[in-house]
Design an enzyme around this catalytic site. Structure first.
Site, mmCIF file in Angstrom:
data_model
loop_
_atom_site.group_PDB
_atom_site.id
_atom_site.type_symbol
_atom_site.label_atom_id
_atom_site.label_comp_id
_atom_site.label_asym_id
_atom_site.label_seq_id
_atom_site.Cartn_x
_atom_site.Cartn_y
_atom_site.Cartn_z
ATOM 1 N N GLU A 83 3.898 -5.203 7.443
ATOM 2 C CA GLU A 83 2.973 -4.243 8.039
ATOM 3 C C GLU A 83 3.202 -4.041 9.531
ATOM 4 O OE1 GLU A 83 2.220 -6.458 5.787
ATOM 5 O OE2 GLU A 83 0.606 -5.781 4.461
ATOM 6 N N GLY A 142 0.759 -5.151 0.967
ATOM 7 C CA GLY A 142 -0.355 -5.276 0.033
ATOM 8 C C GLY A 142 0.077 -5.912 -1.283
ATOM 9 N N GLU A 173 -0.027 -9.489 -0.663
ATOM 10 C CA GLU A 173 -1.437 -9.905 -0.611
ATOM 11 C C GLU A 173 -2.044 -9.964 -2.016
ATOM 12 O OE1 GLU A 173 -2.137 -6.862 2.410
ATOM 13 O OE2 GLU A 173 -3.163 -8.377 3.596
ATOM 14 N N ALA A 179 0.854 -1.187 0.000
ATOM 15 C CA ALA A 179 0.000 0.000 0.000
ATOM 16 C C ALA A 179 0.894 1.243 0.000
ATOM 17 C CB ALA A 179 -0.871 -0.013 1.246
HETATM 18 C C1 LIG Z 1 -5.452 -2.572 3.602
HETATM 19 C C2 LIG Z 1 -4.016 -2.360 3.234
HETATM 20 C C3 LIG Z 1 -3.064 -3.301 3.912
HETATM 21 C C4 LIG Z 1 -1.721 -3.165 3.334
HETATM 22 C C5 LIG Z 1 -0.751 -2.470 3.981
HETATM 23 C C6 LIG Z 1 0.557 -2.289 3.370
HETATM 24 O O1 LIG Z 1 0.874 -2.762 2.311
HETATM 25 S S1 LIG Z 1 1.630 -1.349 4.265
HETATM 26 C C7 LIG Z 1 3.089 -1.256 3.268
HETATM 27 C C8 LIG Z 1 3.858 -2.509 3.356
HETATM 28 N N1 LIG Z 1 5.087 -2.357 2.599
HETATM 29 C C9 LIG Z 1 6.229 -2.022 3.190
HETATM 30 O O2 LIG Z 1 6.333 -1.853 4.386
HETATM 31 C C10 LIG Z 1 7.415 -1.865 2.292
HETATM 32 C C11 LIG Z 1 8.096 -0.557 2.565
HETATM 33 N N2 LIG Z 1 9.199 -0.320 1.647
HETATM 34 C C12 LIG Z 1 10.408 -0.929 1.798
HETATM 35 O O3 LIG Z 1 10.638 -1.753 2.655
HETATM 36 C C13 LIG Z 1 11.493 -0.502 0.856
HETATM 37 O O4 LIG Z 1 11.159 0.758 0.354
HETATM 38 C C14 LIG Z 1 11.706 -1.452 -0.335
HETATM 39 C C15 LIG Z 1 12.316 -2.744 0.192
HETATM 40 C C16 LIG Z 1 10.419 -1.705 -1.072
HETATM 41 C C17 LIG Z 1 12.713 -0.788 -1.320
HETATM 42 O O5 LIG Z 1 13.884 -0.419 -0.644
HETATM 43 P P1 LIG Z 1 14.960 0.546 -1.328
HETATM 44 O O6 LIG Z 1 16.095 0.655 -0.356
HETATM 45 O O7 LIG Z 1 15.236 0.084 -2.695
HETATM 46 O O8 LIG Z 1 14.246 1.958 -1.474
HETATM 47 P P2 LIG Z 1 13.737 2.948 -0.323
HETATM 48 O O9 LIG Z 1 13.338 2.229 0.886
HETATM 49 O O10 LIG Z 1 14.714 4.057 -0.186
HETATM 50 O O11 LIG Z 1 12.393 3.491 -0.984
HETATM 51 C C18 LIG Z 1 12.421 4.278 -2.177
HETATM 52 C C19 LIG Z 1 11.345 5.306 -2.085
HETATM 53 O O12 LIG Z 1 10.074 4.663 -2.090
HETATM 54 C C20 LIG Z 1 9.316 5.071 -0.981
HETATM 55 N N3 LIG Z 1 8.492 3.934 -0.562
HETATM 56 C C21 LIG Z 1 8.894 2.674 -0.380
HETATM 57 N N4 LIG Z 1 7.850 1.890 -0.064
HETATM 58 C C22 LIG Z 1 6.760 2.699 -0.067
HETATM 59 C C23 LIG Z 1 5.392 2.469 0.169
HETATM 60 N N5 LIG Z 1 4.917 1.259 0.447
HETATM 61 N N6 LIG Z 1 4.562 3.517 0.102
HETATM 62 C C24 LIG Z 1 5.027 4.739 -0.203
HETATM 63 N N7 LIG Z 1 6.331 5.004 -0.435
HETATM 64 C C25 LIG Z 1 7.168 3.989 -0.378
HETATM 65 C C26 LIG Z 1 10.358 5.471 0.057
HETATM 66 O O13 LIG Z 1 9.804 6.333 1.013
HETATM 67 C C27 LIG Z 1 11.390 6.143 -0.802
HETATM 68 O O14 LIG Z 1 10.905 7.430 -1.108
HETATM 69 P P3 LIG Z 1 11.882 8.677 -1.296
HETATM 70 O O15 LIG Z 1 12.684 8.746 -0.054
HETATM 71 O O16 LIG Z 1 12.707 8.334 -2.495
HETATM 72 O O17 LIG Z 1 10.952 9.828 -1.487
#
Ligand SMILES: CCC/C=C/C(=O)SCCNC(=O)CCNC(=O)[C@H](O)C(C)(C)COP(=O)([O-])OP(=O)([O-])OC[C@H]1O[C@@H](n2cnc3c(N)ncnc32)[C@H](O)[C@@H]1OP(=O)([O-])[O-]
Length: 719
Positions: A123, A100, A103, A61
């Site tokens: 999450e 998500g 999922e 998400a």
């Molecule tokens: C009902 C719904 C239920 C579902 C809930 C969910 O899914 S909860 C979500 C569950 N998912 C997670 O918890 C995954 C969270 N993400 C990660 O763990 C890591 O970003 C990665 C492993 C995907 C990539 O790592 P990497 O070192 O290659 O890259 P990096 O980490 O430097 O990120 C690059 C840029 O992308 C941005 N950004 C990233 N993800 C999101 C996002 N979801 N959203 C928005 N932005 C996001 C990040 O802020 C950064 O922005 P900036 O600073 O450039 O403006």
């Protein structure tokens, strides 16, 4: 936001296009819904493949959207429709399938991943649970124990592990989309009912209650006071005990409680703060994205004490050649054996071979003439460090970057004794350096942007969370520690015990209370610094009123403890007693209790009952107040930087967001009132006097942390 193509004449290829991680924003959900509808209604289409652009399936998400009201189509019905469709849908997973995104893969009828892909439900690390059916589908697919572990830890799995668990149908080293398209064509006409994960029966788990109880105890111990893992356990229990339709309702109720909690806000703030911290910027316009770091192939470490050894390991395990220097043969030999042991254990844990061939040990600085970068990690003594830097100037080639691992001395004073002040920068590691994630990159007034970029990039390469800070005594982390430690010892004078103060802080969520932490770090370091600055020892003016130094309240109890040879864990005695020198099991010591009682009666202090609330307020509000001063002085550029330093270097509980975020969650006005109250009672404690920036923010209506920067007008930014 989602591209629709027809490939091989009958496969609809839907590509998520929302860089950088193809997060499921409202626009992506909208485009996905339309694309799926089109695929399911087009008679030419017999199967569907879903993938993500730029080699990344989906990062979940869009976390940025959590702060506002829900817009666009909700995710759950969209996923349900994919699973219920009559045409086979294959997920082609490259890069990541997280949250998500994972999922989404779970509702596809088949899942194929590239061998380098990572999958998971992180999450919980954002204070949430997988609420798009993840807590109900995953246990049905892989059973309760494995699902519970994934959901409560948020751990990322490799594709191989996911294949073994039965999450994936195939792992490929080839082009994942092409493999998925071929797979989809073969799946046409095959029955889909057994591929709909929500229709499966959760495999029976013997001793379910005992398992859930054990995991509950585990998460309570690991993350004291954190709500999300407990909610995850309840949701997974529903998958074991309820039909899918009821389980999904339970999942959504639990999510609603978490979603609006302060903990979720704090954890999501931490996620972005960590990423913001890497984006350093200087007043001259140089910043993270316009300054090129130097390439570092070889480095040297001077000093093989605890810090030096940890730094050698951190460098060698990312493939950098390291020359380690000591001043005496015996110290060199001891350091060498320890480094080799550390590297071998580290390599064994990671299942790789130890990079011992990258190491060289020497007694001669002359061996450093060709290295790209040097990190000095000698004893914390300015005169000694200056001698080392003068020597390095003579020995190293003119382009070598010179770094100091000082934990608080003047980086510019060291730069001043070299022939290249622009190439001098602080790299303040935290002990043990090969374990702790934090790195303060200390920018002196003469450090060039290229030098700062080099130190920041090297930190990143070593897997550190690097934060650029200005040059002042103690920089950010240790400067803030002083008021925090002062308050803790003042509380002892007034009637608290070390164990009471520690318990209040540990109940708040700190991994370790302040006294246990001080015992671990060693009490002699601070004692030596206090002696050097004339606060204790023979140089103190005997006319000084008791319990006052330099016109301020001063608690001499830590000095008294050190005078007895109690230096903490290493001597087996400190604020606590331990089984033996080097022991870690802290027990309250009746001798400390006696010492405090005698001390109070000597100074006529009537002990009083002190509440946990007072402990938290005095320690943490004083900490945040110093953070405001640091922002005012231009030593940290943003509150996020301060919070990241406390999260990764000082064990501040992540679900509280860091000292600055915590202050804003309590309410700046309330924190200000309490600080004013404590300052009135202690006018001789300047750290309790609210800083002008703090007052200004309250006067401006207490804006959220992310907006503070607009109100910070520093006279001299040191960054
Ligand atoms: C009902 C719904 C239920 C579902 C809930 C969910 O899914 S909860 C979500 C569950 N998912 C997670 O918890 C995954 C969270 N993400 C990660 O763990 C890591 O970003 C990665 C492993 C995907 C990539 O790592 P990497 O070192 O290659 O890259 P990096 O980490 O430097 O990120 C690059 C840029 O992308 C941005 N950004 C990233 N993800 C999101 C996002 N979801 N959203 C928005 N932005 C996001 C990040 O802020 C950064 O922005 P900036 O600073 O450039 O403006």
């Amino acid at each position: 936001m989602a591209r629709y193509e027809l490939v091989k004449r009958s496969v609809a290829l839907i590509t998520l296009t929302n860089p950088p991680v193809n997060a499921l924003s409202s626009a992506v959900r909208h485009a996905m819904a339309k694309s799926m509808e089109r695929a399911l209604n087009d008679p030419k289409v017999t199967a569907v493949v879903i993938c993500g652009e730029n080699g990344r399936f989906c990062g979940g998400a869009d976390i940025r959207e959590f702060a506002g009201p829900l817009r666009g189509p909700p995710l759950v019905p969209l996923l349900d429709a994919i699973e219920a469709g009559q045409k086979p849908v294959v997920a082609a997973i490259e890069g990541v399938a997280l949250g998500g995104g994972f999922e989404l893969a779970l509702v596809c009828h088949y899942r194929i991943a590239h061998f380098k892909a990572r999958l998971g439900l992180p999450e919980v690390t954002l204070g949430l649970l997988p609420a798009a059916g993840g807590t109900q589908r995953l246990p049905r697919l892989i059973g309760i124990p494995a699902a519970l572990e994934m959901i409560t830890t948020g751990r990322h799995l490799s594709a191989q592990e996911a294949l073994k668990l039965g999450i994936l149908d195939q792992v490929t080293e080839q082009n994942t989309c092409e493999v998925a398209v071929e797979f989809a064509l073969r799946a046409v006409g095959k029955p889909l009912s057994s591929r709909r994960v929500s229709m499966l029966t959760t495999p029976c788990t013997p001793d379910l209650d005992a398992l859930l109880e054990a995991v509950t105890m585990q998460v309570k111990k690991k993350a004291r006071g954190v709500m999300a893992p407990l909610a995850c356990i309840q949701a997974v229990r529903a998958a074991a005990t309820m039909p899918y339709s009821k389980g999904i309702k339970r999942e959504s109720e639990l999510m609603a409680t978490l979603f609006n909690s302060g903990q979720a806000q704090a954890l999501q703030y931490c996620f972005f703060a960590q990423r913001t911290a890497g984006k350093w910027t200087l007043p001259n316009g140089a910043q993270w994205n316009n300054s090129k770091p130097r390439e570092i192939r070889s480095a040297a470490i001077i000093g093989l004490g605890t810090m030096g050894r940890g730094i050698v390991v951190s460098l060698a395990r990312v493939g950098i050649s390291v020359i380690a220097v000591e001043s005496e043969k015996k110290l060199l030999e001891t350091g060498k054996q320890m480094v080799i042991g550390m590297l071998e254990r580290d390599a064994k844990r990671r299942g790789v071979s130890a990079s011992l061939n990258l190491l060289k040990f020497t007694l001669s600085l002359q061996d450093l003439k060709d290295v790209d970068l040097v990190i000095e990690a000698v004893f914390e003594d300015m005169a000694l460090k200056k001698r080392v830097f003068q020597e390095l100037s003579k020995v190293c080639r003119p382009a070598t970057v010179l770094c100091t691992n000082t934990s608080g001395l003047d980086v510019d004073a060291l730069a001043g004794v070299t022939d290249r002040p622009h190439l001098v920068v602080g790299m303040h590691f935290f002990s043990p350096a090969h374990v702790m994630k934090l790195l303060e990159v200390v920018c002196g007034p003469r450090s060039s942007s290229e030098t700062i970029a080099t130190a920041m990039s090297l930190g990143k390469r070593m897997g550190k969370v690097s934060v650029a800070v200005g040059n002042c005594p103690g920089f950010v982390g240790n400067r803030m520690l002083k008021p925090y430690l002062d308050q803790a010892t003042f509380l002892l004078e007034e009637g608290a015990t070390p164990e009471q103060v520690d318990k209040a802080l540990e109940d708040f969520g700190f991994a370790m209370g302040v006294f246990r932490m001080s015992d671990l770090a060693g009490l002699d370091v601070g004692w030596r610094i206090r002696k050097e600055s004339g606060l204790t020892g023979p140089d103190v003016d005997p006319k000084n009123p008791p319990r006052r130094r330099q016109g301020r309240r001063y608690c001499p109890v830590p000095d008294m403890i050190c005078e007895q040879g109690r230096f903490g864990q290493k001597t087996g005695r400190g604020w606590y007693m331990y089984d033996k020198p080097g022991g870690t099991n802290a027990k309250p010591d009746p001798l400390i209790q006696n010492l405090l009682e005698m001390y109070r009666s000597r100074y006529g202090i009537q002990p009083r009952n002190i509440s946990d609330q007072e402990i938290i307020e005095r320690c943490l509000f004083a900490l945040a107040n110093e953070g405001f001063r640091i922002l005012e002085d231009g030593i940290a550029a943003r509150p996020e930087d301060i919070d990241v330093i406390y999260l990764f270097g000082y064990g501040f509980p992540r679900h509280r967001g860091g000292p600055m975020f915590y202050a804003s969650m309590v309410g700046l006005e309330r924190v200000l009132q309490r600080l004013e109250h404590y300052h009135q009672a202690n006018p001789d404690v300047p750290h309790l006097e609210p800083s002008p920036l703090f007052k200004k923010l309250v006067a401006c209506g207490s804006p959220p942390v992310q907006k503070w920067r607009e109100h910070i007008k520093t006279m001299h930014s040191h960054l």
